[in-house]
Scaffold this motif. Structure first.
Motif, PDB file in Angstrom:
ATOM      1  N   SER A  28       0.817  -1.223   0.000  1.00 39.75           N
ATOM      2  CA  SER A  28       0.000   0.000   0.000  1.00 39.75           C
ATOM      3  C   SER A  28       0.847   1.268   0.000  1.00 39.75           C
ATOM      4  N   ILE A  29       2.038   1.182   0.548  1.00 42.36           N
ATOM      5  CA  ILE A  29       2.944   2.338   0.530  1.00 42.36           C
ATOM      6  C   ILE A  29       3.446   2.600  -0.888  1.00 42.36           C
ATOM      7  N   SER A  30       3.828   1.537  -1.575  1.00 35.43           N
ATOM      8  CA  SER A  30       4.562   1.705  -2.833  1.00 35.43           C
ATOM      9  C   SER A  30       3.744   1.541  -4.100  1.00 35.43           C
ATOM     10  N   VAL A  31       2.503   1.127  -3.993  1.00 35.07           N
ATOM     11  CA  VAL A  31       1.708   0.867  -5.198  1.00 35.07           C
ATOM     12  C   VAL A  31       1.468   2.131  -6.020  1.00 35.07           C
ATOM     13  N   ILE A  32       1.496   3.281  -5.391  1.00 37.85           N
ATOM     14  CA  ILE A  32       1.192   4.527  -6.103  1.00 37.85           C
ATOM     15  C   ILE A  32       2.371   5.083  -6.903  1.00 37.85           C
ATOM     16  N   PHE A  33       3.569   4.659  -6.604  1.00 36.40           N
ATOM     17  CA  PHE A  33       4.753   5.285  -7.198  1.00 36.40           C
ATOM     18  C   PHE A  33       4.771   5.308  -8.727  1.00 36.40           C
ATOM     19  N   PRO A  34       4.386   4.242  -9.423  1.00 35.72           N
ATOM     20  CA  PRO A  34       4.451   4.305 -10.886  1.00 35.72           C
ATOM     21  C   PRO A  34       3.498   5.306 -11.525  1.00 35.72           C
ATOM     22  N   PHE A  35       2.358   5.561 -10.900  1.00 32.78           N
ATOM     23  CA  PHE A  35       1.380   6.421 -11.576  1.00 32.78           C
ATOM     24  C   PHE A  35       1.208   7.804 -10.972  1.00 32.78           C
ATOM     25  N   VAL A  36       1.916   8.125  -9.911  1.00 32.79           N
ATOM     26  CA  VAL A  36       1.783   9.461  -9.319  1.00 32.79           C
ATOM     27  C   VAL A  36       2.149  10.579 -10.304  1.00 32.79           C
ATOM     28  N   PRO A  37       3.204  10.454 -11.096  1.00 30.26           N
ATOM     29  CA  PRO A  37       3.477  11.534 -12.060  1.00 30.26           C
ATOM     30  C   PRO A  37       2.328  11.762 -13.052  1.00 30.26           C
ATOM     31  N   PHE A  38       1.702  10.683 -13.495  1.00 29.39           N
ATOM     32  CA  PHE A  38       0.558  10.822 -14.404  1.00 29.39           C
ATOM     33  C   PHE A  38      -0.621  11.482 -13.697  1.00 29.39           C
ATOM     34  N   LEU A  39      -0.809  11.127 -12.423  1.00 26.56           N
ATOM     35  CA  LEU A  39      -1.896  11.697 -11.629  1.00 26.56           C
ATOM     36  C   LEU A  39      -1.685  13.199 -11.433  1.00 26.56           C
ATOM     37  N   VAL A  40      -0.456  13.584 -11.130  1.00 25.96           N
ATOM     38  CA  VAL A  40      -0.143  15.012 -10.953  1.00 25.96           C
ATOM     39  C   VAL A  40      -0.381  15.764 -12.255  1.00 25.96           C
ATOM     40  N   GLN A  41       0.062  15.207 -13.357  1.00 23.83           N
ATOM     41  CA  GLN A  41      -0.172  15.850 -14.658  1.00 23.83           C
ATOM     42  C   GLN A  41      -1.665  15.980 -14.939  1.00 23.83           C
ATOM     43  N   HIS A  42      -2.424  14.971 -14.573  1.00 23.03           N
ATOM     44  CA  HIS A  42      -3.873  15.015 -14.763  1.00 23.03           C
ATOM     45  C   HIS A  42      -4.501  16.125 -13.914  1.00 23.03           C
ATOM     46  N   SER A  52      -9.744  10.341  -5.995  1.00 25.05           N
ATOM     47  CA  SER A  52      -9.528  11.779  -5.807  1.00 25.05           C
ATOM     48  C   SER A  52      -9.689  12.544  -7.115  1.00 25.05           C
ATOM     49  N   LYS A  53     -10.358  13.665  -7.014  1.00 24.95           N
ATOM     50  CA  LYS A  53     -10.569  14.535  -8.170  1.00 24.95           C
ATOM     51  C   LYS A  53      -9.637  15.742  -8.159  1.00 24.95           C
ATOM     52  N   SER A  54      -8.904  15.918  -7.053  1.00 30.09           N
ATOM     53  CA  SER A  54      -7.994  17.062  -6.966  1.00 30.09           C
ATOM     54  C   SER A  54      -6.708  16.648  -6.267  1.00 30.09           C
ATOM     55  N   PHE A  55      -5.700  17.445  -6.470  1.00 30.24           N
ATOM     56  CA  PHE A  55      -4.408  17.201  -5.842  1.00 30.24           C
ATOM     57  C   PHE A  55      -4.538  17.219  -4.330  1.00 30.24           C
ATOM     58  N   TYR A  56      -5.285  18.176  -3.800  1.00 28.39           N
ATOM     59  CA  TYR A  56      -5.381  18.321  -2.350  1.00 28.39           C
ATOM     60  C   TYR A  56      -6.164  17.179  -1.708  1.00 28.39           C
ATOM     61  N   CYS A  57      -7.120  16.632  -2.404  1.00 27.44           N
ATOM     62  CA  CYS A  57      -7.834  15.455  -1.919  1.00 27.44           C
ATOM     63  C   CYS A  57      -6.887  14.248  -1.891  1.00 27.44           C
ATOM     64  N   ALA A  58      -6.089  14.075  -2.924  1.00 23.41           N
ATOM     65  CA  ALA A  58      -5.119  12.984  -2.965  1.00 23.41           C
ATOM     66  C   ALA A  58      -4.077  13.154  -1.860  1.00 23.41           C
ATOM     67  N   LEU A  59      -3.640  14.374  -1.643  1.00 21.44           N
ATOM     68  CA  LEU A  59      -2.666  14.668  -0.592  1.00 21.44           C
ATOM     69  C   LEU A  59      -3.249  14.352   0.781  1.00 21.44           C
ATOM     70  N   ALA A  60      -4.480  14.761   1.016  1.00 20.34           N
ATOM     71  CA  ALA A  60      -5.136  14.492   2.302  1.00 20.34           C
ATOM     72  C   ALA A  60      -5.343  12.993   2.508  1.00 20.34           C
ATOM     73  N   ALA A  61      -5.710  12.279   1.458  1.00 15.75           N
ATOM     74  CA  ALA A  61      -5.907  10.830   1.570  1.00 15.75           C
ATOM     75  C   ALA A  61      -4.596  10.132   1.902  1.00 15.75           C
ATOM     76  N   ARG A  62      -3.538  10.551   1.264  1.00 16.12           N
ATOM     77  CA  ARG A  62      -2.219   9.945   1.511  1.00 16.12           C
ATOM     78  C   ARG A  62      -1.721  10.257   2.919  1.00 16.12           C
ATOM     79  N   PHE A  63      -1.926  11.485   3.375  1.00 17.40           N
ATOM     80  CA  PHE A  63      -1.536  11.868   4.732  1.00 17.40           C
ATOM     81  C   PHE A  63      -2.345  11.081   5.757  1.00 17.40           C
ATOM     82  N   THR A  64      -3.641  10.953   5.526  1.00 15.02           N
ATOM     83  CA  THR A  64      -4.501  10.203   6.434  1.00 15.02           C
ATOM     84  C   THR A  64      -4.104   8.734   6.458  1.00 15.02           C
TER      85      THR A  64
END
Length: 155
Positions: free
Chosen positions: A10-24, A88-100
């Motif tokens: 769960s920690i590392s599964v996001i690493f491959p697609f985070v750059p695409f998510l940020v661009q989105h 998540s539909k926004s960067f800040y929602c994704a950030l809050a989810a990851r922090f939580t």
């Protein structure tokens, strides 16, 4: 051991697609794409900040109410946070989810305490070595799963 595997995945599964998510989220033009790494790093690091803040709390809570209830709460919360992150539909929602998710990452601390409770001097070294092995396997499988599942509409 499955707790360690699930947590490391769960920690590392996001690493491959985070750059695409940020661009989105930001729709950077060619001249601003250098900022993708900055925002991807923010998403990746907020988990660790949450974990740093809450680890002591989960350890002391598990001493008071037991290991199992704390681990169950943390596993359900991790699952929920990953789903919220994925939707998540926004960067800040994704950030809050990851922090939580980081705030609720007490599984590792509590599972290590549990391991020390159920081992003795004859099998302690093997048990704690297996933690590292399982975490390594999860750290390998997480990005592999994330890479396979990233950008599904384009595959």
């Amino acid at each position: 051991m499955l707790v360690f595997l699930g947590d490391s995945i769960s920690i590392s599964v996001i690493f491959p697609f985070v750059p695409f998510l940020v661009q989105h989220f930001f729709q950077f033009g060619l001249e601003d794409q250098h900022q993708i790494g900055y925002y991807a790093g923010m998403i990746a690091s907020t988990y660790t900040i949450g974990q740093l803040i809450s680890s002591g709390f989960w350890g002391s809570l598990s001493d008071r109410i037991g290991r199992r209830p704390v681990m169950l709460v943390c596993m359900v919360a991790t699952m929920t946070c990953l789903a919220v992150f994925g939707l998540s539909k926004s960067f800040y929602c994704a950030l809050a989810a990851r922090f939580t998710q980081g705030l609720f990452s007490g599984n590792v601390v509590v599972a290590k305490s549990y391991m020390s409770d159920i081992t003795d001097s004859t099998n302690e070294s093997v048990a704690f070595t297996m933690i590292g092995v399982v975490f390594g396997v999860g750290s390998f499988l997480g990005p592999l799963i994330g890479g396979v599942l990233s950008m599904p509409s384009e595959k």
